[in-house]
Motif scaffolding. Structure first.
Motif, mmCIF file in Angstrom:
data_model
loop_
_atom_site.group_PDB
_atom_site.id
_atom_site.type_symbol
_atom_site.label_atom_id
_atom_site.label_comp_id
_atom_site.label_asym_id
_atom_site.label_seq_id
_atom_site.Cartn_x
_atom_site.Cartn_y
_atom_site.Cartn_z
ATOM 1 N N GLY A 1 42.311 37.679 59.228
ATOM 2 C CA GLY A 1 42.297 37.183 60.596
ATOM 3 C C GLY A 1 43.229 37.917 61.521
ATOM 4 O O GLY A 1 44.025 38.769 61.103
ATOM 5 N N ASN A 2 43.126 37.557 62.790
ATOM 6 C CA ASN A 2 43.974 38.109 63.841
ATOM 7 C C ASN A 2 44.813 36.985 64.429
ATOM 8 O O ASN A 2 44.272 35.970 64.883
ATOM 9 C CB ASN A 2 43.122 38.747 64.950
ATOM 10 N N LEU A 3 46.118 37.154 64.431
ATOM 11 C CA LEU A 3 47.026 36.193 65.047
ATOM 12 C C LEU A 3 47.182 36.608 66.512
ATOM 13 O O LEU A 3 47.961 37.509 66.836
ATOM 14 C CB LEU A 3 48.367 36.195 64.316
ATOM 15 N N LEU A 4 46.426 35.964 67.375
ATOM 16 C CA LEU A 4 46.349 36.399 68.767
ATOM 17 C C LEU A 4 47.481 35.854 69.630
ATOM 18 O O LEU A 4 47.931 36.523 70.562
ATOM 19 C CB LEU A 4 44.997 35.969 69.363
ATOM 20 N N ASP A 5 47.912 34.629 69.341
ATOM 21 C CA ASP A 5 49.017 34.009 70.079
ATOM 22 C C ASP A 5 50.012 33.434 69.085
ATOM 23 O O ASP A 5 49.627 32.783 68.111
ATOM 24 C CB ASP A 5 48.518 32.868 70.983
ATOM 25 N N PHE A 6 51.294 33.646 69.358
ATOM 26 C CA PHE A 6 52.353 33.084 68.530
ATOM 27 C C PHE A 6 53.624 33.112 69.371
ATOM 28 O O PHE A 6 54.490 33.965 69.202
ATOM 29 C CB PHE A 6 52.537 33.892 67.246
ATOM 30 N N GLY A 7 53.679 32.189 70.327
ATOM 31 C CA GLY A 7 54.807 32.217 71.249
ATOM 32 C C GLY A 7 54.690 31.140 72.304
ATOM 33 O O GLY A 7 54.122 30.074 72.056
ATOM 34 N N ILE A 8 55.208 31.448 73.476
ATOM 35 C CA ILE A 8 55.303 30.477 74.556
ATOM 36 C C ILE A 8 54.462 30.909 75.756
ATOM 37 O O ILE A 8 54.494 32.067 76.160
ATOM 38 C CB ILE A 8 56.771 30.312 75.003
ATOM 39 N N ASP A 9 53.700 29.953 76.287
ATOM 40 C CA ASP A 9 52.991 30.135 77.553
ATOM 41 C C ASP A 9 53.896 29.570 78.640
ATOM 42 O O ASP A 9 54.054 28.353 78.766
ATOM 43 C CB ASP A 9 51.660 29.389 77.509
ATOM 44 N N ALA A 10 54.520 30.451 79.413
ATOM 45 C CA ALA A 10 55.522 30.018 80.390
ATOM 46 C C ALA A 10 54.915 29.178 81.504
ATOM 47 O O ALA A 10 55.511 28.194 81.953
ATOM 48 C CB ALA A 10 56.233 31.237 80.979
#
Length: 207
Positions: free
Chosen positions: A135-144
């Motif tokens: 798989g692809n980890l597309l998001d791993f963080g914060i949406d400000a």
């Protein structure tokens, strides 16, 4: 005949510089930049209990590949997406391991406990005869803009016979009141566990 006076020993310049450095640092040698005050990590919400044994033939094992990640979220910094084209990083927030490796570990642990599968890391086995999850980890963080932690994983699951492939995207978001080193890791960990749980249930339903 008088003996020639002994020549004074001359210390090599490199050793002299090293000795001086040791004196100035009080005998403590340091390499690289200043160490971070702490390292952040995500953990599986439902880890396998100690002593539990799962056995299966290699053909029935599930190999969970290390996910690919965009460069923006690949480093050991907590990524903050300001908009579709702009990223920043949380001050003083450093991951203990890369987002890809941390998510792979949570995903493997969750599938093991929730789906009852023998889960293996492809990096530890030369022969891969079991089922593959990539798989692809597309998001791993914060949406400000939305003030939330976001984890998105595009999963690809090969069938047991290797003749078909299914693909599905999973995403979860958890609100954060403020964006700093104290708040980001728990929110991202919660979102990652929600995604891992959904993937585990999906994997279980395919068999």
């Amino acid at each position: 005949m008088p003996r020639p006076a002994p020549r004074a020993y001359r210390r090599p310049a490199g050793l002299a510089l090293l000795a001086g450095a040791l004196i100035l640092t009080g005998g403590c040698v340091r390499f690289g930049g200043k160490a971070p005050a702490r390292l952040l990590a995500i953990t599986a919400a439902s880890p396998a209990p100690a002593g539990e044994t799962i056995s299966a033939s290699v053909d029935k094992a599930l190999f969970v590949n290390l996910p690919t990640t965009p460069r923006a979220i690949a480093p050991l910094r907590v990524a903050v997406r300001n908009n579709d084209n702009s990223y920043a990083y949380v001050k003083d927030a450093v991951w203990a391991d890369t987002p890809a490796r941390q998510f792979q570990a949570v995903l493997a642990e969750t599938i093991r406990t929730r789906a009852g599968r023998l889960v293996l890391d492809p990096g530890q086995y030369l022969a891969r005869r079991g089922q593959m999850l990539e798989g692809n980890l597309l998001d791993f963080g914060i949406d400000a803009a939305a003030h939330r932690a976001v984890v998105t994983y595009d999963a690809s699951l090969m069938s047991m016979d290797g003749q078909s492939l299914k693909r599905q995207r999973f995403s979860a978001a958890v609100p954060v009141n403020q964006i700093d080193a104290d708040t980001v890791a728990p929110a991202i960990s919660e979102a990652a566990n929600q995604v891992a749980t959904a993937v585990a249930d999906w994997v279980k339903a395919q068999n």
